[in-house]
Scaffold this active site. Structure first.
Site, short mmCIF file in Angstrom:
data_model
loop_
_atom_site.label_atom_id
_atom_site.label_comp_id
_atom_site.label_asym_id
_atom_site.label_seq_id
_atom_site.Cartn_x
_atom_site.Cartn_y
_atom_site.Cartn_z
N ALA A 148 0.83 -1.20 0.00
CA ALA A 148 0.00 0.00 0.00
C ALA A 148 0.87 1.25 0.00
CB ALA A 148 -0.92 -0.01 1.21
N TYR A 149 1.86 1.28 0.85
CA TYR A 149 2.75 2.45 0.93
C TYR A 149 3.53 2.61 -0.37
CZ TYR A 149 6.26 5.63 2.91
OH TYR A 149 7.09 6.71 3.16
N SER A 150 4.08 1.52 -0.88
CA SER A 150 4.84 1.59 -2.13
C SER A 150 3.97 2.09 -3.27
CB SER A 150 5.40 0.20 -2.48
OG SER A 150 6.30 -0.26 -1.49
#
Length: 249
Positions: free
Chosen positions: A155-157
């Site tokens: 999700a962060y990437s």
């Protein structure tokens, strides 16, 4: 010797302004003569206490909150000159198929949609200045994970990769308007956002950095000070690495 840039009187919005990066960025910009305005959640501003800097309670995931803050800022300070989209969250360490839908959405909302909401509200204010007077600078704080992805952090990437693409699109749209838009891709730093990660996760991340140390917030602030200055004059839609050699492109 610390490089100094003349940002005298320039109004600078720093989202996530009370976090580790945010505080360092605001301090560096203030040291160059800018007028930083910290945007952060009410709870974060309360924990930070008195900073000596202007601040506004803003939830970047809420477009109406951002619009209200932008209108209030314009009424008090006039058109902003510098915007640093620094607000972000990481999320738990999980494999992609184990991430709860609500958590994935929350991470994208803060890291990507938040920057979109802020740009959508602030860019028109920057454009309100006469073109000859514009010294607009937008800096989006992405992540090295935007370039290479990171296992157990989809999700962060993905959100930070989207922020890089947003930077490139907006940079092209504003290329002739006296407003430069760039992104930085930091590696991990031991700020409050990441220091509580499992020790084995931090060890794994550190092993990927050829310089064998974590990034310091002041190093982020130094690059942003340059990107916010007139010394940065022919870079827009660009991505600047701050990974200690971790980046492969």
């Amino acid at each position: 010797m610390v490089a100094q840039y003349d940002l005298t009187g320039r109004v600078a919005i720093v989202t996530g302004g009370t976090g580790g990066f945010g505080k360092a960025i605001a301090a560096r910009l203030a040291g160059c003569g800018a007028v930083p305005v910290l945007w952060d959640l009410p709870s974060s501003l309360a924990r930070a206490g008195e900073t000596g800097l202007a601040s506004q309670a803003v939830d970047v995931t809420d477009a109406s909150s951002v619009d209200a803050a932008a209108a209030e800022l314009f009424a008090r300070f006039g058109a902003p000159d510098i915007l640093v989209n620094n607000a972000g969250i990481v999320g738990d360490v999980r494999r992609t198929w184990e991430i709860p839908v609500d958590e994935f959405r929350r991470i994208v909302d803060v890291n990507l949609m938040g920057a979109f909401h802020v740009c959508r509200a602030v860019v028109p204010l920057m454009l309100a200045k006469d073109k000859a007077e514009r010294r607009g600078r937008i800096v989006n704080v992405a992540s090295i994970q935007a370039k290479e992805g990171m296992h157990n952090a989809a999700a962060y990437s993905a959100a930070k990769a989207g922020l890089v693409a947003l930077t490139k699109s907006l940079g092209k749209e504003l290329a002739e308007e006296g407003i430069l838009v760039n992104a930085i891709t930091p590696a991990a730093s031991l700020t409050a956002m990441s220091i509580d990660a499992p020790p084995e996760r931090l060890a794994d991340i550190l092993s990927r950095i050829p310089m064998r140390r974590f990034l310091q917030p002041d190093e982020v602030a130094a690059m942003i000070a340059w990107l916010a200055s007139d010394e940065c004059s022919f870079s827009t839609g660009a991505v600047f690495d701050l990974s200690g050699g971790r980046a492969t492109y």
